[in-house]
Write an enzyme that holds these catalytic residues in place. Structure first.
Site, PDB file in Angstrom:
ATOM      1  CG  ASN A  13      -1.936   1.070   1.218  1.00 45.20           C
ATOM      2  OD1 ASN A  13      -1.617   2.201   0.853  1.00 45.20           O
ATOM      3  ND2 ASN A  13      -3.150   0.764   1.626  1.00 45.20           N
ATOM      4  CB  ALA A  14       1.855   3.553  -2.745  1.00 47.71           C
ATOM      5  CG  ASP A  70      -3.455  -6.040   9.369  1.00 47.69           C
ATOM      6  OD1 ASP A  70      -3.471  -5.946   8.129  1.00 47.69           O
ATOM      7  OD2 ASP A  70      -4.372  -6.589  10.012  1.00 47.69           O
ATOM      8  CB  SER A  71      -4.374  -0.207   9.570  1.00 45.20           C
ATOM      9  OG  SER A  71      -3.992  -0.230   8.215  1.00 45.20           O
TER      10      SER A  71
HETATM   11  P1  ITT Z   1      -0.717  -4.187   2.992  1.00 46.72           P
HETATM   12  O1  ITT Z   1      -1.454  -5.321   3.625  1.00 46.72           O
HETATM   13  O2  ITT Z   1       0.064  -4.588   1.782  1.00 46.72           O
HETATM   14  O3  ITT Z   1       0.111  -3.400   3.982  1.00 46.72           O
HETATM   15  P2  ITT Z   1      -3.389  -3.118   2.679  1.00 46.72           P
HETATM   16  O4  ITT Z   1      -3.982  -1.902   2.044  1.00 46.72           O
HETATM   17  O5  ITT Z   1      -3.968  -4.469   2.285  1.00 46.72           O
HETATM   18  O6  ITT Z   1      -1.813  -3.110   2.441  1.00 46.72           O
HETATM   19  P3  ITT Z   1      -4.329  -3.569   5.336  1.00 46.72           P
HETATM   20  O7  ITT Z   1      -4.524  -5.022   5.107  1.00 46.72           O
HETATM   21  O8  ITT Z   1      -3.700  -3.134   6.616  1.00 46.72           O
HETATM   22  O9  ITT Z   1      -3.456  -2.905   4.202  1.00 46.72           O
HETATM   23  O10 ITT Z   1      -5.738  -2.874   5.129  1.00 46.72           O
HETATM   24  C1  ITT Z   1      -6.069  -1.731   5.762  1.00 46.72           C
HETATM   25  C2  ITT Z   1      -7.234  -1.097   5.038  1.00 46.72           C
HETATM   26  O11 ITT Z   1      -7.883  -0.266   6.007  1.00 46.72           O
HETATM   27  C3  ITT Z   1      -6.748  -0.178   3.920  1.00 46.72           C
HETATM   28  O12 ITT Z   1      -6.752  -0.810   2.682  1.00 46.72           O
HETATM   29  C4  ITT Z   1      -7.743   0.980   4.012  1.00 46.72           C
HETATM   30  O13 ITT Z   1      -8.875   0.682   3.264  1.00 46.72           O
HETATM   31  C5  ITT Z   1      -8.094   1.015   5.485  1.00 46.72           C
HETATM   32  N1  ITT Z   1      -7.216   1.985   6.160  1.00 46.72           N
HETATM   33  C6  ITT Z   1      -6.097   1.720   6.896  1.00 46.72           C
HETATM   34  N2  ITT Z   1      -5.517   2.856   7.307  1.00 46.72           N
HETATM   35  C7  ITT Z   1      -6.257   3.857   6.826  1.00 46.72           C
HETATM   36  C8  ITT Z   1      -6.145   5.246   6.890  1.00 46.72           C
HETATM   37  O14 ITT Z   1      -5.122   5.840   7.497  1.00 46.72           O
HETATM   38  N3  ITT Z   1      -7.073   5.971   6.301  1.00 46.72           N
HETATM   39  C9  ITT Z   1      -8.102   5.406   5.653  1.00 46.72           C
HETATM   40  N4  ITT Z   1      -8.276   4.098   5.511  1.00 46.72           N
HETATM   41  C10 ITT Z   1      -7.358   3.308   6.099  1.00 46.72           C
END
Ligand code: ITT
Length: 307
Positions: A13-14, A70-71
């Site tokens: 996730n860039a 992870d978020s």
């Molecule tokens: P990686 O697993 O490769 O790191 P990902 O996008 O799949 O990338 P996650 O599995 O942690 O990452 O998914 C977190 C999702 O939650 C992310 O795709 C967003 O849709 C949302 N999210 C996380 N942080 C956020 C933020 O700061 N602002 C808005 N949405 C967020």
């Protein structure tokens, strides 16, 4: 390398990578450009973050720290969904927001929280972790163009605008990811100081721990700038970092160190400011060996400190 810690951010996730780069001053971050990422199969954020960091350890530069994150967004009225599955709920951006607003159509309880978990593995294999939480609510419709993901519909507690309207500067100070990054830096700094200080149950020991912590090296000093209090001086005054018109804040700090098991302790550091109107707490989960297992930040965002 002179005071610079080299790390690989194990994420595709860039947006997250750009944010983290600014949140870890003194670190040089590279990304992991490989195929074959594992599914996010963990039952917790920390398990998923660890799995990403371990994947990086297998495939990336062995001389760097590996950081996994992870978020997710947890919505009260949806029993915490989409939570761990936030990235798979619907494609990121407009489709995910549309689905969320559809599910919440006519629902008065809009409470929600963002959660971020960071896990860092050292080149030698030690693990440190930091958690950050941002409480808020889901807006009726999207607003703003900053940030990414669910930012256009998330209004943090104490604010009237969405994170996407508040913008990247705001996010850099207050977001769940910013809090997790500070917690991670704190974990790295605290580990050093606590080896020397040991754990105890009285305020004197707690203050000793914190004094050592603040003096304990470049990372601890970075944290000291966020918490510019002299331990033991209660209440103390925070000098504002904002315009000269901002009044100094009165802050009261309390610390506590309790043993939860013979070999484990939790150090709690709470700041209340403006006569207790807002409070902010850090929890450091520490092994007697000095290894900090994790750090959690909760409560209102810390006010701007002197830089
Ligand atoms: P990686 O697993 O490769 O790191 P990902 O996008 O799949 O990338 P996650 O599995 O942690 O990452 O998914 C977190 C999702 O939650 C992310 O795709 C967003 O849709 C949302 N999210 C996380 N942080 C956020 C933020 O700061 N602002 C808005 N949405 C967020």
């Amino acid at each position: 390398m002179d005071g610079v810690t080299r790390a690989t951010f194990c994420s595709r996730n860039a947006h997250k990578a750009r944010e983290l780069e600014r949140l870890l001053p003194g670190w040089s971050l590279q990304t992991l450009d490989v195929e074959g990422w594992p599914d996010e199969a963990g039952e917790t954020y920390v398990e998923n973050a660890r799995a990403k960091a371990r994947f990086g350890r297998q495939h990336g530069d062995p001389g760097t720290w590996m950081i996994g994150e992870d978020s997710g967004i947890e919505v009260e009225a949806l029993d915490g969904r989409p939570g761990l599955h936030s990235a798979r709920y619907a494609p990121e951006g407009a489709p995910a927001i549309a689905r969320l607003l559809r599910e919440l159509d006519g629902v008065p309880d809009r409470r929600a929280r963002f959660v971020s978990e960071l896990v860092a593995l050292s080149p030698a294999g030690e693990e440190v972790a930091g958690t950050g939480i941002l409480e808020g609510r889901i807006a009726a419709e999207p607003h703003g163009s900053g940030g990414f993901g669910y930012d256009p519909v998330f209004v943090p507690d104490g604010e009237e605008r969405t994170v996407a309207e508040l913008g990247d500067e705001w996010k850099q100070r207050h977001s769940h990811r910013a809090r997790a990054a500070r917690a991670l830096l704190a974990a790295l700094g605290a580990a050093l100081a606590l080896v020397a200080a040991g754990c105890g149950g009285d305020p004197k020991t707690a203050n000793h721990v914190l004094a050592a912590f603040f003096a304990g090296g470049p990372r601890a000093r970075q944290l000291g700038k966020v918490f510019p209090h002299k331990t033991g001086s209660v209440p103390c005054v925070l000098e504002p970092g904002g315009p000269a018109t901002v009044k100094p804040l009165q802050a009261t700090c309390s610390t506590d160190v309790s043993l939860v098991k013979p070999d484990r302790a939790v150090v709690t550091l709470t700041e209340a400011w403006n006569h207790g109107a807002q409070a902010h707490t850090w929890f450091f989960f520490i092994r007697r060996s000095g290894v900090v297992e994790s750090v959690v930040q909760e409560g209102a965002a810390a006010p701007q400190a002197r830089r």
